[in-house]
Design a protein around this motif. Sequence first.
Motif, PDB file in Angstrom:
ATOM      1  N   ARG A 116      38.666  49.891  37.638  1.00 22.31           N
ATOM      2  CA  ARG A 116      37.342  48.487  37.861  1.00 22.31           C
ATOM      3  C   ARG A 116      37.830  47.504  36.764  1.00 22.31           C
ATOM      4  O   ARG A 116      37.320  45.823  37.849  1.00 22.31           O
ATOM      5  N   ARG A 117      37.753  47.170  35.890  1.00 19.84           N
ATOM      6  CA  ARG A 117      37.648  45.967  34.626  1.00 19.84           C
ATOM      7  C   ARG A 117      38.943  45.280  35.576  1.00 19.84           C
ATOM      8  O   ARG A 117      38.808  44.250  35.782  1.00 19.84           O
ATOM      9  N   ALA A 118      39.910  46.130  35.986  1.00 17.58           N
ATOM     10  CA  ALA A 118      41.478  45.121  35.956  1.00 17.58           C
ATOM     11  C   ALA A 118      40.977  44.352  37.466  1.00 17.58           C
ATOM     12  O   ALA A 118      41.373  43.498  37.831  1.00 17.58           O
ATOM     13  N   ARG A 119      40.034  45.352  38.104  1.00 20.19           N
ATOM     14  CA  ARG A 119      39.669  44.292  39.741  1.00 20.19           C
ATOM     15  C   ARG A 119      38.855  43.755  39.444  1.00 20.19           C
ATOM     16  O   ARG A 119      39.399  42.274  39.921  1.00 20.19           O
ATOM     17  N   ARG A 120      37.761  43.430  38.366  1.00 20.96           N
ATOM     18  CA  ARG A 120      36.989  42.682  38.024  1.00 20.96           C
ATOM     19  C   ARG A 120      38.030  40.987  36.879  1.00 20.96           C
ATOM     20  O   ARG A 120      37.255  40.399  38.250  1.00 20.96           O
ATOM     21  N   LEU A 121      39.025  41.312  36.562  1.00 20.61           N
ATOM     22  CA  LEU A 121      39.755  40.460  36.145  1.00 20.61           C
ATOM     23  C   LEU A 121      39.936  39.813  37.316  1.00 20.61           C
ATOM     24  O   LEU A 121      40.389  38.439  37.496  1.00 20.61           O
ATOM     25  N   GLU A 122      41.304  40.944  38.048  1.00 18.86           N
ATOM     26  CA  GLU A 122      41.922  39.546  38.832  1.00 18.86           C
ATOM     27  C   GLU A 122      41.443  39.287  39.672  1.00 18.86           C
ATOM     28  O   GLU A 122      41.524  37.767  40.281  1.00 18.86           O
ATOM     29  N   VAL A 123      39.536  39.290  40.245  1.00 19.18           N
ATOM     30  CA  VAL A 123      38.624  38.579  41.674  1.00 19.18           C
ATOM     31  C   VAL A 123      38.506  37.321  40.932  1.00 19.18           C
ATOM     32  O   VAL A 123      38.020  35.844  41.326  1.00 19.18           O
ATOM     33  N   ARG A 140      40.086  35.860  38.378  1.00 13.43           N
ATOM     34  CA  ARG A 140      41.174  34.745  37.751  1.00 13.43           C
ATOM     35  C   ARG A 140      40.865  34.041  39.755  1.00 13.43           C
ATOM     36  O   ARG A 140      41.278  32.619  39.404  1.00 13.43           O
ATOM     37  N   GLY A 141      40.989  34.752  40.827  1.00  7.68           N
ATOM     38  CA  GLY A 141      41.081  34.366  41.881  1.00  7.68           C
ATOM     39  C   GLY A 141      40.254  33.367  41.914  1.00  7.68           C
ATOM     40  O   GLY A 141      40.100  31.916  42.138  1.00  7.68           O
ATOM     41  N   TRP A 142      38.472  33.344  41.295  1.00  7.96           N
ATOM     42  CA  TRP A 142      37.848  31.900  41.469  1.00  7.96           C
ATOM     43  C   TRP A 142      38.028  31.543  40.428  1.00  7.96           C
ATOM     44  O   TRP A 142      37.928  29.874  40.687  1.00  7.96           O
TER      45      TRP A 142
END
Length: 107
Positions: free
Chosen positions: A91-98, A100-102
Motif C-alpha cells: 500500500r505504501r508503494a502504491r501511495r508513493l507511486e501515485v 510521484r505521478g501527481w
Amino acid sequence: MSTVFFWLWTVLVVGTLVGAFFLARRLWRSALALGRELARATEVSAELAQRVDELQAIAAASRVPIGPTLFADPEPLRARREELRAERAGRRARRLEVARGWRVYWT
C-alpha cells in the motif's frame, strides 16, 4: 319534459356503470400486478438472505483469531505479522507511486 329527464338520467346511470366497470377492471389488474411483484420481492429477499448467510460464513472462516496467545505457537503469529507488513509495504508503494505521478503532473 319527463321523457327528457328519463333519458338524461338513463344515460348518466349507464355512463356511471360503464365508468365503474373500467375502474374496477383497472383496480383488479393493478392488484394482480402488485401480487406478482410482492411474490417476486419475496423470492429476491430470500435469495438475498441466503447470500448474506454465505458471505457471513466466508467472513467468519477468514477471520483471524485475536484471542489471547500466551501459550500459542509463535510461528503462525509471525507469519501473519509478516503478511500484514507485506500488505502495508504494498500500500505504501502504491501511495508513493501515485504521489510521484501527481508531482510529475503538477511540475
